[in-house]
Design a protein around this motif. Structure first.
Motif, PDB file in Angstrom:
ATOM      1  N   HIS A  27       0.806  -1.195  -0.086  1.00  0.00           N
ATOM      2  CA  HIS A  27       0.216   0.071  -0.010  1.00  0.00           C
ATOM      3  C   HIS A  27       1.058   1.350  -0.142  1.00  0.00           C
ATOM      4  CE1 HIS A  27      -3.559   2.630   0.691  1.00  0.00           C
ATOM      5  NE2 HIS A  27      -3.157   2.940   1.807  1.00  0.00           N
ATOM      6  N   THR A  61      -2.196  -0.133  -9.168  1.00  0.00           N
ATOM      7  CA  THR A  61      -3.742  -0.245  -9.085  1.00  0.00           C
ATOM      8  C   THR A  61      -4.408   0.202  -8.088  1.00  0.00           C
ATOM      9  OG1 THR A  61      -5.426  -1.726  -9.527  1.00  0.00           O
ATOM     10  CG2 THR A  61      -3.605  -2.409  -8.066  1.00  0.00           C
ATOM     11  N   GLY A  62      -5.568   0.360  -7.944  1.00  0.00           N
ATOM     12  CA  GLY A  62      -6.339   1.339  -6.908  1.00  0.00           C
ATOM     13  C   GLY A  62      -5.879   2.431  -6.620  1.00  0.00           C
ATOM     14  N   GLN A 104      -2.062   0.909  -4.734  1.00  0.00           N
ATOM     15  CA  GLN A 104      -1.815  -0.348  -4.196  1.00  0.00           C
ATOM     16  C   GLN A 104      -0.658  -0.822  -5.421  1.00  0.00           C
ATOM     17  OE1 GLN A 104      -5.353  -0.139  -3.848  1.00  0.00           O
ATOM     18  NE2 GLN A 104      -4.301   0.145  -1.799  1.00  0.00           N
ATOM     19  N   TRP A 117      -5.819  -8.913   0.866  1.00  0.00           N
ATOM     20  CA  TRP A 117      -6.634  -8.247   0.006  1.00  0.00           C
ATOM     21  C   TRP A 117      -7.275  -9.086  -0.983  1.00  0.00           C
ATOM     22  CZ3 TRP A 117      -4.545  -8.782  -5.013  1.00  0.00           C
ATOM     23  CH2 TRP A 117      -3.470  -9.353  -5.160  1.00  0.00           C
ATOM     24  N   SER A 177      -8.839  -8.249  -4.703  1.00  0.00           N
ATOM     25  CA  SER A 177      -9.013  -7.409  -6.043  1.00  0.00           C
ATOM     26  C   SER A 177      -8.635  -7.899  -7.129  1.00  0.00           C
ATOM     27  CB  SER A 177      -8.027  -6.075  -5.831  1.00  0.00           C
ATOM     28  OG  SER A 177      -7.841  -5.485  -6.601  1.00  0.00           O
TER      29      SER A 177
END
Length: 321
Positions: free
Chosen positions: A3, A27-28, A47, A79, A81
């Motif tokens: 993160h 991503t994210g 991320q 996580w 995703s």
């Protein structure tokens, strides 16, 4: 998966987003305009696949984000995703094998600090080791090995050489030297007190000790074990799966040798002192050498991975993979 959080002035947000959006391993991505108070600006979160962390951090460093704001990375334990999974699949390398150099360097600085906690643990471990030698107890020797905190600054020697952090090198050497000097010195005082009380005699120090004689009789295996343990220890602290570090502590005779030096000084036995000094230096030298070689190899490997990633990012169809 890691993160990522960055805080920087709003004028840098566009450049930071461009540095992150160009990478398939990110991503994210989210932006919180005006969320940062000190420094005033924006908060950007994302991320990042662990395998790409070094490249992402380097791009942010090139923008001088760390000079005017901050860059933070934390491991994500659990996580869910689809996009995150696809980002990891697209990124070359293995997450468990990836070395995040910013993380390793930060840990090296933290564990190299000469503070009360480090000195306390090292002194207590040395005292336990000296008692283990007197009573010829292998169990107490193992306990002293596990308690000793000296592997942190020993590993930092390799990090400092590979990453060319010479301030870190000086800190690691100072911490090791002063740490062992203080620990051995205090143990000598306690050994003299015990000698005065008649709790320890010269026969306890120089007499037959089949269980702990290896502490002051170094040989080629002492160095070989130090090398193997050093390599294993560095792999443990650089990998996402930090396994086996306790085994490193149990394998290497550093703290027990320091305890035996203290007993040798307290009773004036030169053979005990010099045999233990040789054991201590052989093990520290072996671990430091192995740590440096292991980190150098890892840096070379991940440099090649970064080159592969750079070529991949330049492909016009990379978003379609």
């Amino acid at each position: 998966m890691l993160h990522l959080r960055t805080m920087a002035p709003a004028t840098m947000t566009a450049d930071i987003l461009a540095a992150l959006e160009c990478d398939d391993a990110v991503t994210g991505l989210a932006v919180f305009r005006g969320a940062a108070v000190r420094p005033a600006g924006d908060l950007i979160m994302a991320q990042v696949a662990r395998e790409a962390a070094n490249d992402v951090i380097q791009r942010l460093r090139d923008l001088r984000v760390h000079q005017v704001g901050s860059i933070e990375m934390d491991p994500v334990g659990t996580w869910l995703s689809r996009s995150g999974f696809e980002a990891e699949v697209r990124t070359p390398g293995s997450s468990a094998d990836a070395v995040v150099w910013a993380e390793v360097t930060q840990r090296a600085y933290d564990e190299t600090e000469l503070n009360w906690t480090f000195l306390s643990f090292l002194t207590l471990a040395t005292v336990i080791a000296s008692i283990a030698i007197v009573v010829d107890s292998q169990i107490l020797v193992v306990g002293a090995m596990v308690l000793g905190p000296e592997f942190g600054p020993i590993a930092a020697l390799g990090v400092a050489l590979v990453r060319r952090r010479f301030v870190l090198l000086q800190l690691a050497i100072r911490t090791l030297v002063l740490g062992f000097v203080v620990a051995i010195g205090l143990t000598i005082v306690l050994a003299l007190v015990a000698r005065g009380l008649g709790w320890i005699t010269l026969a306890d120090v120089i007499g037959p000790r089949p269980g702990t004689a290896f502490i002051y009789t170094p040989d080629k295996w002492s160095f070989i074990i130090g090398v193997i343990a050093g390599a294993a220890g560095v792999l443990a602290i650089t990998s996402a799966k930090s396994l086996g570090l306790a085994g490193v502590f149990i394998s290497v005779t550093t703290v027990p040798a320091a305890g035996n030096i203290a007993l040798g000084v307290a009773f004036g036995d030169g053979s005990t002192i010099w045999g233990s000094v040789a054991q201590l230096l052989l093990n520290i030298g072996g671990m430091a050498l192995a740590g440096w070689l292991t980190l150098a190899f890892q840096q070379a490997v991940w440099s090649r991975v970064s080159v592969r990633r750079a070529r991949h990012l330049r492909l016009p169809h990379r978003r379609m993979l």
